[in-house]
Design an enzyme around this catalytic site. Structure first.
Site, PDB file in Angstrom:
ATOM      1  CB  CYS A 185      -0.929   0.008   1.214  1.00  0.00           C
ATOM      2  SG  CYS A 185      -2.336  -1.080   0.996  1.00  0.00           S
TER       3      CYS A 185
HETATM    4  N1  NAD Z   1      -4.425  -4.977   2.669  1.00  0.00           N
HETATM    5  C1  NAD Z   1      -4.242  -3.800   3.266  1.00  0.00           C
HETATM    6  O1  NAD Z   1      -3.531  -3.699   4.256  1.00  0.00           O
HETATM    7  C2  NAD Z   1      -4.964  -2.569   2.776  1.00  0.00           C
HETATM    8  C3  NAD Z   1      -5.113  -1.507   3.675  1.00  0.00           C
HETATM    9  C4  NAD Z   1      -5.806  -0.383   3.281  1.00  0.00           C
HETATM   10  C5  NAD Z   1      -6.294  -0.305   1.977  1.00  0.00           C
HETATM   11  N2  NAD Z   1      -6.118  -1.331   1.102  1.00  0.00           N
HETATM   12  C6  NAD Z   1      -6.704  -1.185  -0.231  1.00  0.00           C
HETATM   13  O2  NAD Z   1      -7.842  -2.050  -0.311  1.00  0.00           O
HETATM   14  C7  NAD Z   1      -7.995  -2.576  -1.635  1.00  0.00           C
HETATM   15  C8  NAD Z   1      -7.998  -4.091  -1.587  1.00  0.00           C
HETATM   16  O3  NAD Z   1      -6.756  -4.518  -1.081  1.00  0.00           O
HETATM   17  P1  NAD Z   1      -6.533  -5.993  -0.504  1.00  0.00           P
HETATM   18  O4  NAD Z   1      -5.247  -5.938   0.241  1.00  0.00           O
HETATM   19  O5  NAD Z   1      -7.737  -6.496   0.181  1.00  0.00           O
HETATM   20  O6  NAD Z   1      -6.334  -6.815  -1.861  1.00  0.00           O
HETATM   21  P2  NAD Z   1      -6.185  -8.397  -1.972  1.00  0.00           P
HETATM   22  O7  NAD Z   1      -5.358  -8.625  -3.174  1.00  0.00           O
HETATM   23  O8  NAD Z   1      -5.793  -8.992  -0.660  1.00  0.00           O
HETATM   24  O9  NAD Z   1      -7.682  -8.901  -2.251  1.00  0.00           O
HETATM   25  C9  NAD Z   1      -8.415  -8.493  -3.340  1.00  0.00           C
HETATM   26  C10 NAD Z   1      -9.411  -9.585  -3.680  1.00  0.00           C
HETATM   27  O10 NAD Z   1     -10.247  -9.079  -4.722  1.00  0.00           O
HETATM   28  C11 NAD Z   1     -10.460 -10.104  -5.670  1.00  0.00           C
HETATM   29  N3  NAD Z   1     -10.847  -9.441  -6.916  1.00  0.00           N
HETATM   30  C12 NAD Z   1     -10.084  -8.729  -7.768  1.00  0.00           C
HETATM   31  N4  NAD Z   1     -10.836  -8.202  -8.748  1.00  0.00           N
HETATM   32  C13 NAD Z   1     -12.104  -8.603  -8.528  1.00  0.00           C
HETATM   33  C14 NAD Z   1     -13.337  -8.386  -9.179  1.00  0.00           C
HETATM   34  N5  NAD Z   1     -13.415  -7.611 -10.259  1.00  0.00           N
HETATM   35  N6  NAD Z   1     -14.440  -8.963  -8.670  1.00  0.00           N
HETATM   36  C15 NAD Z   1     -14.369  -9.747  -7.560  1.00  0.00           C
HETATM   37  N7  NAD Z   1     -13.246  -9.964  -6.888  1.00  0.00           N
HETATM   38  C16 NAD Z   1     -12.123  -9.417  -7.359  1.00  0.00           C
HETATM   39  C17 NAD Z   1      -9.158 -10.857  -5.701  1.00  0.00           C
HETATM   40  O11 NAD Z   1      -9.317 -12.169  -6.218  1.00  0.00           O
HETATM   41  C18 NAD Z   1      -8.754 -10.856  -4.217  1.00  0.00           C
HETATM   42  O12 NAD Z   1      -9.277 -11.967  -3.531  1.00  0.00           O
HETATM   43  C19 NAD Z   1      -6.869  -1.937  -2.437  1.00  0.00           C
HETATM   44  O13 NAD Z   1      -7.333  -0.750  -3.003  1.00  0.00           O
HETATM   45  C20 NAD Z   1      -5.815  -1.629  -1.380  1.00  0.00           C
HETATM   46  O14 NAD Z   1      -4.951  -0.590  -1.794  1.00  0.00           O
HETATM   47  C21 NAD Z   1      -5.481  -2.470   1.487  1.00  0.00           C
END
Ligand code: NAD
Length: 407
Positions: free
Chosen positions: A251
């Site tokens: 991130c």
């Molecule tokens: N993980 C963190 O610590 C964190 C913290 C704050 C913000 N974020 C933000 O949150 C968002 C998600 O991050 P994350 O870490 O959960 O990602 P991740 O990669 O852990 O999970 C994303 C999930 O979404 C699924 N996916 C992707 N495209 C899809 C679609 N079109 N339809 C359905 N499912 C779909 C993937 O298969 C995956 O399981 C990002 O924008 C990230 O920058 C993450």
């Protein structure tokens, strides 16, 4: 309600709503992940959520968007990565929004939890929904503020929320109030989006400052952490950031870049953010130089054992981890590099400059430590036996200060 994207953000959010008594349909495009969850098997290493979700009887994981057709609200938690161009890769978000446009009932609420640059929710979500004939859907943004590995409770972190209009804000706010202790409305979608990016840009700049300061202290013959200990006694106007081998993770680098790009595109000059990014890029290369200095001999042929590969303490994530660069560059310089990270799964590979897997030490034993010409501490996982490192290693480069702190 629906949760789209069952990853690091979506799954804990789904679990929090299930705990609060809601029925949750979780949509993910990864069929394997959905199968695991449906069987009650965990997909996030640090959070045991799947069994509880299964037992609740209120959670359904699916790859079929149609299953969301009765949901009055959907939280979108899909990745928002950078494309090779350095700009936002809109693909996963656009796909998720199109799926929701096709199935959600009239007047349902779409809340974007994914991180977006200012204007993203308005154009890529509200605009896209309107273009698909779904201007009836309410649209809100509520950026996620997870702190992986820190064991912080989701509900205890204040939750920003913004709406495209008053109705959207009201709907999103009252939903999140069922789960979060404190819900903080912002005056616009863009304020919430920019706040999230600024929080991570703040960390990026301060980590760069800490590393630059540590290098200055080394040149001045000062112990940077002793200076930080002293500075941290100030009860106002100072937040401590410790030096390390460099910044990583999914991130912070991405969000700082999204903010810098958005600022440049709008005609501003985000020089500090861009300088911080350059400092982060250089930092692991400086660690390699510090290894040579510590060894007092050329790296070629030296046995170097790296401790910790994950980008930060107590997580198993290696995305942009500085250790990967340190390992690669040490190997390029001819060092015999081995590594140990008890949190990484058995299939995880740390590669040299030619893409070959470097040897892994599954267990940390005194013999491996004492055989190494140099042990390099790159991640200060709490589960590593730091006393053993202290007593067995012949020479240590401790980029985290963990040995100084007493492990
Ligand atoms: N993980 C963190 O610590 C964190 C913290 C704050 C913000 N974020 C933000 O949150 C968002 C998600 O991050 P994350 O870490 O959960 O990602 P991740 O990669 O852990 O999970 C994303 C999930 O979404 C699924 N996916 C992707 N495209 C899809 C679609 N079109 N339809 C359905 N499912 C779909 C993937 O298969 C995956 O399981 C990002 O924008 C990230 O920058 C993450």
């Amino acid at each position: 309600m629906g949760v789209v994207g069952l990853g690091g953000v979506g799954l804990p959010l789904a679990a929090a709503y299930v705990d609060a008594g809601f029925r949750v349909v979780g949509l993910d495009r990864d069929a394997q992940r959905v199968r695991e969850l449906a069987a009650g098997r965990d997909v996030l290493r640090h959070q045991a959520l799947a069994a509880g979700l299964l037992e609740s009887g209120r959670f359904l994981a699916t790859t079929d968007p149609e299953r969301l057709s009765h949901c009055a609200a959907a939280f979108v938690c899909v990745p928002t990565p950078l494309a090779a161009s350095g700009l936002l890769d809109e693909g996963p978000l656009s796909t998720a929004v199109a799926a929701l446009a096709g199935v959600l009932p009239r007047g349902a609420l779409v809340v974007i939890e994914s991180t977006l640059p200012p204007g993203g929710t308005r154009t890529l979500v509200a605009g896209a929904l309107a273009a698909q004939g779904r201007a009836d859907l309410l649209v809100a943004h509520s950026p996620e503020r997870e702190d992986p590995g820190a064991g912080r409770s989701l509900r205890a972190v204040p939750k920003l929320v913004a709406g495209r209009d008053e109705r959207s804000l009201r709907a999103a706010r009252s939903l999140h109030e069922c789960v979060f202790d404190s819900v903080v409305p912002t005056e616009s979608l863009e304020v919430a989006e920019a706040a999230k990016l600024y929080e991570n840009a703040y960390r990026s700049v301060n980590i760069a400052l800490a590393n630059e300061f540590a290098a200055a202290c080394a040149a001045l013959g000062l112990d940077a952490r002793a200076v930080l200990d002293a500075a941290a006694t100030k009860p106002f106007g100072f937040q401590r950031f410790d030096p390390g081998p460099g910044m990583g993770g999914h991130c912070i680098p991405k969000d700082a870049r999204l903010l810098a790009n958005a600022a440049r595109a709008a005609g501003a000059s985000p020089e500090l953010l861009e300088l911080a990014a350059r400092i982060h890029e250089r930092r692991p290369l400086l660690v390699v130089e510090e290894c040579a200095a510590k060894l007092g001999r050329p790296l070629a042929g030296a046995r170097v054992l790296l401790l910790g590969v994950a980008y930060k303490r107590d997580v198993d994530v290696t995305t942009h981890a500085p250790a990967l660069v340190v390992a690669r560059e040490l190997a390029r310089a001819g060092a015999e590099v081995g590594w140990h990270d008890p949190l990484l799964s058995a299939d995880r590979v740390v590669a040299d400059h030619a893409g070959r897997a470097l040897p892994r030490f599954e267990r940390l034993e005194a013999e491996a430590l004492s055989r190494a010409d140099l042990v390099v501490v790159l991640t200060d996982h709490r589960c590593i036996d730091w006393d053993l490192v202290r007593t067995s290693a012949r020479a240590v480069l401790d980029t985290r200060g963990v040995l100084r702190q007493g492990g």
